[in-house]
Structures are given as structure tokens and as C-alpha cells.
Design an enzyme around this catalytic site. Sequence first.
Site, PDB file in Angstrom:
ATOM      1  N   GLU A  73       0.881  -1.174  -0.084  1.00 20.63           N
ATOM      2  CA  GLU A  73      -0.062  -0.028   0.046  1.00 20.63           C
ATOM      3  C   GLU A  73       0.803   1.143   0.095  1.00 20.63           C
ATOM      4  OE1 GLU A  73      -3.131  -0.269  -0.641  1.00 20.63           O
ATOM      5  OE2 GLU A  73      -3.434  -2.347  -0.340  1.00 20.63           O
ATOM      6  N   HIS A 132       1.988   2.283  -3.341  1.00 19.57           N
ATOM      7  CA  HIS A 132       0.828   3.163  -4.016  1.00 19.57           C
ATOM      8  C   HIS A 132       1.314   4.737  -3.817  1.00 19.57           C
ATOM      9  CE1 HIS A 132      -0.991   0.009  -5.940  1.00 19.57           C
ATOM     10  NE2 HIS A 132      -1.850  -0.431  -4.717  1.00 19.57           N
ATOM     11  N   HIS A 140       2.426   7.464  -6.398  1.00 19.52           N
ATOM     12  CA  HIS A 140       1.713   8.646  -6.405  1.00 19.52           C
ATOM     13  C   HIS A 140       2.624  10.147  -6.461  1.00 19.52           C
ATOM     14  CE1 HIS A 140      -1.522  11.692  -4.707  1.00 19.52           C
ATOM     15  NE2 HIS A 140      -1.181  11.839  -6.034  1.00 19.52           N
TER      16      HIS A 140
END
Length: 235
Positions: free
Chosen positions: A106, A109, A113
Site C-alpha cells: 500500500e 502506491h 503517487h
Amino acid sequence: MGYTTMSGGNMWIWIIFIGFTLISWLVSNQLKSRFKKYSQIPTANGMTGKDVAEKILRDNGISGVKIGSVQGMLTDHYNPVNKTINLSHDVYYGNSIAAAAVAAHETGHALQHATGYNMLQLRSSLVPAVEFASHWVQWILLAGILLINSFPGLLLMGIGLFAIMTLFSFITLPVEINASHRALAWLRNSGATNYQTQEYAFDALKWAAYTYVVAALSSLATLLYYVMIFLNRRE
């Protein structure tokens, strides 16, 4: 002739639905089984999921990302809108290989970004269209099938909306795979895993990826079914 074609189509779509439902159930069970198994194996350095996420962010010089705990099992996700890494209770507080792998994934991610990973940007750009499509697609497809001979364009519109959702599913695949690659590389280099437990982390993330593969293929099969109905409509 038209009735036979539709009956055959209905038979195949039921076979496809049942097949993908069974595969999805099997993959989901395997994922839960792997997570439970690897939740019993501690990380080499005792880091919890929260610790892993914080350390990855620090190592990459990323600030402004919040890490929080959410309810449920395997409900972990990253929200790019408010820059939050949301970890389930067992991942947030757990110091297992499973918790570290999920937390690192996670956080991967968040790295995507921060670095402007193009596939994540493409996926994010489709979110408004997907939200619109998911709200209306079932009603437009239903109306399109019922009125296929009078207003074939309505079904075509529904197919277009469903195609957007299918595209979104396939774009999600490289986003998830890339996040897992980032996670595994960090776990190995940080010492959170060793030679043996690195394989456990890989296995856990592999089964998580399979859920996205099944979802994408199921969406594609359903899209092709609607296309078949449109192409075989009565003139």
C-alpha cells in the site's frame, strides 16, 4: 434463428459467470489462507505494518502522507485524494510477514503517487468516468437489452460504459504489480525479510494480484457477451 442464438449466448454467459465466480472464490480463499499462514511468521526486525509504512516513506523522503487503521480484514488501501495509507487492524499493529508485505504494498502506491507513476495517473484520471459508469451501466444495459430492436443505440451506450469499467480493471493490473515490486524490493533491502521469508511475502502479494487478474478477465468476458448480444440483434 434469433431465439437460438440468444439461448446459446445465455448458456455461455452462465457458464462464464459460474466459472469466474468459482475461480474468484478459490482465489479469495487462497489469499485469506496465505495471509493467515504468514501472519504467524514474524518479521526479522520486529517491525509492524505501521512501522514499515513510516520507514518506507522516510526512506524515500515523502511527507504529507498519513497512515491510519481501518476496520475489516484485507481492507487495506491507499487513497490518493487525501494521501492516506489505510491499513486494516491486523496489518497496522501486526509484526508479521503478511502485515509487512501488505503495508509495503500500500505504501508502494504512495510512492507511485509521489513519483508521478504514469499508470497510476491514468487510472486516477478514469475514476470520475468509472464512478459515473458504475452508477448507470446496469440500468442502461437492462433497458438496452429490453429495447434492443427499437433502440439498439441504447445497448451500445451501455456497452461503452461497461468498456470504461473493463479498461479500468486492466489498467489496475500494472499499478498493483508495480506496487508489489516496490514492496518486495524494500522488504529485501531493509532486512525486514530474509531469504526464506521473502518468498512468503512474494507468495502473499502474488495471490492478492490474482484477485485483480480474475476481476479483469471476468469484466472482459462480460463485455464480450454484451457485444455478442448487440451484434446478433434482430434487424
